[in-house]
Design an enzyme around this catalytic site. Sequence first.
Site, PDB file in Angstrom:
ATOM      1  CB  SER A  14      -0.889  -0.006   1.253  1.00 15.20           C
ATOM      2  OG  SER A  14      -1.449   1.273   1.499  1.00 15.20           O
ATOM      3  CE1 TYR A  53      -3.358  -2.143   5.586  1.00 17.08           C
ATOM      4  CE2 TYR A  53      -2.915   0.159   5.020  1.00 17.08           C
ATOM      5  CZ  TYR A  53      -3.219  -1.135   4.634  1.00 17.08           C
ATOM      6  OH  TYR A  53      -3.391  -1.427   3.305  1.00 17.08           O
TER       7      TYR A  53
END
Length: 266
Positions: free
Chosen positions: A167, A180
């Site tokens: 990501s 995350y």
Amino acid sequence: SKLDISDFYKETAGKNTLLPNQFHPICFLLKSFSMELKNKTAIVTGVSKGIGLELVKLLLEKGVTVAGWSRNQPKLEHPNFHFFTCDVSQEESVEKAFQATTQKLGTDIRILVNNAGFGIAGATESFSSEDWKAMFDTNVHGIFYTTKRVIPGMKVADEGHILNVASIAGLNGVNQFAGYVGTKHAVRGISHSLYMELRDFGIKVSTIYPGSIQTNFFDDIPGMQAHENMMRPIDVATTIVQTLETHPNYFVVDVECRPLRPKGKK
């Protein structure tokens, strides 16, 4: 005989039409400079929806036999798609899926796409230790559990491609996403180290860093929801396929992709 590309352009200049069933030389050139996906076997994790599901469909169109691993089975039927229930955060589940896959499809796995993952947002002090650990178990440890099992076969074949879906959170910090972000930075570090470790065995390790995508990722994040200005899962999946199709000696390390106008046209 050896085909010189400059001669090819001279010969074909101005000739833009083909007769029915005629094969244009440029098609041969493009094919000879890319990895042939047809008849290869791939494992893709996180296939129940989003990028994973779209990627499976594209690979099937390319003639790939796909083993789809996820906790929930997608609504997809195809003779070359084989679903195996798997929770990548649990090594026992990964081992069971791997054994079932190799028993059914053989041990010659040339492609692994580690797509399974999730994120939880919030102030760090508000996180439960269970949620924090769960993200690392899926996003980081899951990559280790799957990858270690396909490496030996790829080494024997002297060919393989492992692609990890990270990501843009793996490239920078994001407010309220410390856990995350930590997992995706780990994915980047693991991927870069793995490609150095495996490149001399003919194995590529690539990482893709997508920005915001129209998926269920935002369903459980207060104040955020998917919208039309985010990227489409099919476009990210297409980029993954293009990365897999590169020439055997051409190696794409990192791919960063973002929506062009994330807030829409002004």
